[in-house]
Design a protein around this motif. Structure first.
Motif, PDB file in Angstrom:
ATOM      1  N   PHE A  49       0.759  -1.133  -0.048  1.00  0.00           N
ATOM      2  CA  PHE A  49      -0.118  -0.120   0.022  1.00  0.00           C
ATOM      3  C   PHE A  49       0.713   1.224  -0.056  1.00  0.00           C
ATOM      4  N   LEU A  50       1.834   1.330   0.890  1.00  0.00           N
ATOM      5  CA  LEU A  50       2.607   2.509   0.775  1.00  0.00           C
ATOM      6  C   LEU A  50       3.679   2.663  -0.171  1.00  0.00           C
ATOM      7  N   ASN A  51       4.323   1.414  -0.595  1.00  0.00           N
ATOM      8  CA  ASN A  51       5.386   1.689  -1.490  1.00  0.00           C
ATOM      9  C   ASN A  51       5.330   1.045  -3.022  1.00  0.00           C
ATOM     10  N   GLY A  52       4.079   0.568  -3.093  1.00  0.00           N
ATOM     11  CA  GLY A  52       3.560   0.251  -4.473  1.00  0.00           C
ATOM     12  C   GLY A  52       3.988  -0.934  -5.124  1.00  0.00           C
ATOM     13  N   MET A  53       3.647  -1.177  -6.251  1.00  0.00           N
ATOM     14  CA  MET A  53       4.370  -2.304  -6.919  1.00  0.00           C
ATOM     15  C   MET A  53       4.323  -1.910  -8.630  1.00  0.00           C
ATOM     16  N   ASP A  54       5.493  -2.333  -9.237  1.00  0.00           N
ATOM     17  CA  ASP A  54       5.459  -1.758 -10.668  1.00  0.00           C
ATOM     18  C   ASP A  54       4.576  -2.973 -11.538  1.00  0.00           C
ATOM     19  N   ALA A  55       4.648  -2.520 -12.916  1.00  0.00           N
ATOM     20  CA  ALA A  55       3.688  -3.314 -13.544  1.00  0.00           C
ATOM     21  C   ALA A  55       3.859  -4.715 -13.815  1.00  0.00           C
ATOM     22  N   ASP A  56       5.157  -5.266 -13.597  1.00  0.00           N
ATOM     23  CA  ASP A  56       5.682  -6.512 -13.844  1.00  0.00           C
ATOM     24  C   ASP A  56       5.285  -7.372 -12.672  1.00  0.00           C
ATOM     25  N   LYS A 165      -8.805 -14.797   0.582  1.00  0.00           N
ATOM     26  CA  LYS A 165      -8.244 -14.642   1.812  1.00  0.00           C
ATOM     27  C   LYS A 165      -7.798 -12.906   2.216  1.00  0.00           C
ATOM     28  N   LEU A 166      -7.189 -12.512   1.068  1.00  0.00           N
ATOM     29  CA  LEU A 166      -6.442 -11.280   1.004  1.00  0.00           C
ATOM     30  C   LEU A 166      -7.307 -10.251   1.192  1.00  0.00           C
ATOM     31  N   TYR A 167      -8.457 -10.314   0.489  1.00  0.00           N
ATOM     32  CA  TYR A 167      -9.606  -9.249   0.319  1.00  0.00           C
ATOM     33  C   TYR A 167     -10.046  -9.029   1.838  1.00  0.00           C
ATOM     34  N   ALA A 168     -10.491 -10.135   2.523  1.00  0.00           N
ATOM     35  CA  ALA A 168     -10.876  -9.978   3.931  1.00  0.00           C
ATOM     36  C   ALA A 168     -10.138  -9.257   4.726  1.00  0.00           C
ATOM     37  N   LEU A 169      -8.784  -9.603   4.486  1.00  0.00           N
ATOM     38  CA  LEU A 169      -7.761  -9.134   5.378  1.00  0.00           C
ATOM     39  C   LEU A 169      -7.467  -7.459   5.075  1.00  0.00           C
ATOM     40  N   ARG A 170      -7.603  -7.322   3.889  1.00  0.00           N
ATOM     41  CA  ARG A 170      -7.456  -5.933   3.600  1.00  0.00           C
ATOM     42  C   ARG A 170      -8.390  -5.254   3.972  1.00  0.00           C
ATOM     43  N   ASP A 171      -9.910  -5.483   4.082  1.00  0.00           N
ATOM     44  CA  ASP A 171     -10.866  -4.770   4.472  1.00  0.00           C
ATOM     45  C   ASP A 171     -10.793  -4.550   6.180  1.00  0.00           C
ATOM     46  N   VAL A 172     -10.125  -5.237   6.778  1.00  0.00           N
ATOM     47  CA  VAL A 172     -10.069  -4.892   8.183  1.00  0.00           C
ATOM     48  C   VAL A 172      -8.651  -4.376   8.785  1.00  0.00           C
ATOM     49  N   THR A 173      -7.888  -4.300   7.655  1.00  0.00           N
ATOM     50  CA  THR A 173      -6.253  -3.559   7.804  1.00  0.00           C
ATOM     51  C   THR A 173      -6.103  -2.200   7.313  1.00  0.00           C
ATOM     52  N   SER A 174      -7.262  -1.557   6.510  1.00  0.00           N
ATOM     53  CA  SER A 174      -7.102  -0.364   5.817  1.00  0.00           C
ATOM     54  C   SER A 174      -6.248  -0.311   4.855  1.00  0.00           C
ATOM     55  N   THR A 175      -6.283  -1.436   3.969  1.00  0.00           N
ATOM     56  CA  THR A 175      -5.377  -1.752   2.642  1.00  0.00           C
ATOM     57  C   THR A 175      -6.180  -1.982   1.495  1.00  0.00           C
ATOM     58  N   VAL A 176      -7.439  -1.461   1.555  1.00  0.00           N
ATOM     59  CA  VAL A 176      -8.240  -1.612   0.525  1.00  0.00           C
ATOM     60  C   VAL A 176      -7.907  -0.630  -0.696  1.00  0.00           C
ATOM     61  N   GLU A 177      -7.574   0.675  -0.600  1.00  0.00           N
ATOM     62  CA  GLU A 177      -7.792   1.425  -1.521  1.00  0.00           C
ATOM     63  C   GLU A 177      -6.219   1.889  -2.079  1.00  0.00           C
ATOM     64  N   CYS A 178      -5.880   0.784  -2.649  1.00  0.00           N
ATOM     65  CA  CYS A 178      -4.475   0.770  -3.457  1.00  0.00           C
ATOM     66  C   CYS A 178      -4.463   0.009  -4.618  1.00  0.00           C
ATOM     67  N   ILE A 179      -4.032   0.779  -5.665  1.00  0.00           N
ATOM     68  CA  ILE A 179      -4.227   0.500  -7.032  1.00  0.00           C
ATOM     69  C   ILE A 179      -3.712  -0.855  -7.420  1.00  0.00           C
ATOM     70  N   PRO A 180      -2.628  -1.369  -7.028  1.00  0.00           N
ATOM     71  CA  PRO A 180      -2.170  -2.511  -7.405  1.00  0.00           C
ATOM     72  C   PRO A 180      -2.902  -3.704  -6.681  1.00  0.00           C
ATOM     73  N   LEU A 181      -3.336  -3.498  -5.676  1.00  0.00           N
ATOM     74  CA  LEU A 181      -4.146  -4.662  -4.847  1.00  0.00           C
ATOM     75  C   LEU A 181      -5.417  -4.783  -5.548  1.00  0.00           C
ATOM     76  N   ILE A 182      -6.189  -3.545  -5.809  1.00  0.00           N
ATOM     77  CA  ILE A 182      -7.487  -3.687  -6.204  1.00  0.00           C
ATOM     78  C   ILE A 182      -7.534  -4.198  -7.728  1.00  0.00           C
ATOM     79  N   ALA A 183      -6.444  -3.703  -8.478  1.00  0.00           N
ATOM     80  CA  ALA A 183      -6.403  -4.122  -9.932  1.00  0.00           C
ATOM     81  C   ALA A 183      -6.127  -5.868  -9.815  1.00  0.00           C
ATOM     82  N   SER A 184      -5.098  -6.239  -9.000  1.00  0.00           N
ATOM     83  CA  SER A 184      -4.972  -7.633  -9.153  1.00  0.00           C
ATOM     84  C   SER A 184      -6.051  -8.460  -8.352  1.00  0.00           C
ATOM     85  N   SER A 185      -6.760  -8.102  -7.485  1.00  0.00           N
ATOM     86  CA  SER A 185      -7.721  -8.543  -6.746  1.00  0.00           C
ATOM     87  C   SER A 185      -9.023  -9.056  -7.982  1.00  0.00           C
ATOM     88  N   ILE A 186      -9.446  -7.818  -8.584  1.00  0.00           N
ATOM     89  CA  ILE A 186     -10.395  -7.846  -9.723  1.00  0.00           C
ATOM     90  C   ILE A 186     -10.039  -8.889 -10.731  1.00  0.00           C
TER      91      ILE A 186
END
Ligand code: URA
Length: 426
Positions: A49-56, A165-186
């Motif tokens: 969430f804080l440091n991002g991920m690159d496209a690869d 599993k990860l989505y449920a965890l993000r929901d309770v750790t304030s890590t939902v609004e993160c483009i790399p995590l949302i894009a990969s989740s969907i």
């Protein structure tokens, strides 16, 4: 013997390093197997969430989540195409869209979710139809795609379990609004679903996940790039979610509005978005000789809808649940409605019982809001502006509090942004 420890991976991302393919493959798999603990994955999610991920990294992370479970292989005699919306208020588009695209000649396997927070869920809406069943087996999905051409159902348990599993965890750790995590989740869920083509409806505005156009565009570009990398035919429409879609927000009320659209009527914005998404889906599916606007107006899509609902145990002719209590909010002045805030309406509908705060909470089928006047409409003082529906009248004060700044009435008509701003094609 595990090749890494979670600490290796967390430290790398904490220190702004790129995660290697091996790190990613291992950590996603080990988390799914329970070798990496929730607290370790929480730390990694926060580092991402804080440091991002690159496209690869995003592409590899998505592939690892797809590989964590089964991939559906749909054996259908027509091209398959799916749609995904990033979620909004009054966003019932899947309901008319899936039967419309099927009526035009493509097959639509639409694995959908439930609402959480202020955004509604397609399955919750459809469950207001007496008898309708969300849970289908893979052979049932396959058979219905062949016989009807459209299925809207819950995702099977084995699809991208790492994301579950990860989505449920993000929901309770304030890590939902993160483009790399949302894009990969969907995208992991959509890729695992196995459709040939995918159209994304990426929403921006107060009622959406992405509040700004720039963030929505970045999310859309990231998802399109992931799809292209996986050989999907994919495009994304960027659409406005500052105002609720249509007049109905809730469960049964949204089904009723969708049926109006399927019968050739309904609100102009719902019709416009349904038809434009259908055009894009049909184009990606290679179906070029049908105009979805004509098919929608002809009632053919309604016929597919009725068969689709019946195939899943529902009665399309049954009366929909009615609320025990209706509370009307009158227009406080004469003038033109210049503002109707999607987020506030979504929160109010949620408080009335249309949505849930926790995954296991029930929803009320009859709860929701009817917006009698949308921006641009002229109203006289005392005219009904909003109609609140609920079975639990004690929820009405909290809904009214959410609605305090939800609307404005002025002397001049507001400038309305276009509903569809841009299409990003792969
Ligand atoms: N929807 C998803 O499926 N995943 C996210 O991370 C956000 C919205």
């Amino acid at each position: 013997m595990e090749p890494f420890t979670a600490i290796d991976v967390i430290r790398a991302k904490r220190d702004r390093e790129r995660l290697s393919d091996d790190h990613i493959d291992w950590v996603v798999d080990a988390y799914t197997r329970g070798v990496v603990a929730d607290e370790q994955m929480s730390a990694l999610a926060m580092a991402i969430f804080l440091n991002g991920m690159d496209a690869d990294e995003i592409t590899r992370w998505t592939a690892a989540m797809v590989s964590s479970g089964e991939t559906l292989s749909l054996d259908v005699d027509r091209p398959t195409v799916d749609k995904h919306s990033t979620g909004g208020v009054g966003d019932k588009i899947t309901l008319p869209l899936a039967p419309l695209v099927a009526a035009c000649g493509a097959a639509v396997p639409q694995l959908s979710g439930r609402g959480l927070g202020h955004t509604g869920g397609t399955l919750d809406k459809l469950e207001s139809i007496p008898g309708w069943r969300a849970q289908l087996t893979l052979p049932e999905i396959q058979a219905q795609l062949t016989s009807v051409g459209a299925v809207i159902c819950a995702a099977t348990e084995g699809l991208a379990p790492a994301d579950r599993k990860l989505y449920a965890l993000r929901d309770v750790t304030s890590t939902v609004e993160c483009i790399p995590l949302i894009a990969s989740s969907i995208m992991s869920k959509k890729i695992a679903e196995g459709a040939d083509a995918l159209v994304l409806d990426v929403k921006y505005g107060s009622g959406a996940f992405m509040k700004t156009y720039a963030d929505a565009r970045a999310l859309a570009e990231t998802m399109v790039a992931i799809g292209i990398g996986r050989g999907l035919r994919i495009s994304a429409l960027l659409t406005d979610m500052s105002v609720p879609l249509g007049h109905a927000v809730g469960n049964a009320v949204e089904v009723a509005e969708s049926v109006e659209v399927l019968r050739g009527g309904g609100p102009a914005d719902v019709v416009e978005l349904t038809v434009e998404l259908a055009r894009e889906m049909l184009s990606l599916a290679g179906v070029s000789d049908v105009d979805p606007a004509v098919v929608l107006a002809s009632g053919q899509a309604y016929e597919v809808w009725a068969r689709m609902i019946r195939a899943q145990g529902g009665d399309p002719d049954a009366e929909l649940p009615r609320p025990a209590h209706v509370h009307v909010v009158p227009a406080p002045a004469t003038g033109i409605v210049s503002h109707l805030d999607a987020y506030a309406i979504g929160v109010a509908a949620w408080r009335l019982g249309a949505g849930r705060a926790r995954k296991e909470d029930p929803v009320q089928a009859a709860a929701g809001i009817l917006c009698h006047a949308k921006p641009g409409a002229r109203v006289a003082e005392g005219d009904p502006l909003l109609e609140l529906h609920t079975d639990t009248p004690e929820a009405i004060p909290a809904a009214l509090t959410a609605l305090q700044d939800a609307y404005a009435i002025t002397d001049t008509a507001p400038a309305r942004p276009p509903l569809i701003t841009e299409t990003i094609r792969g």
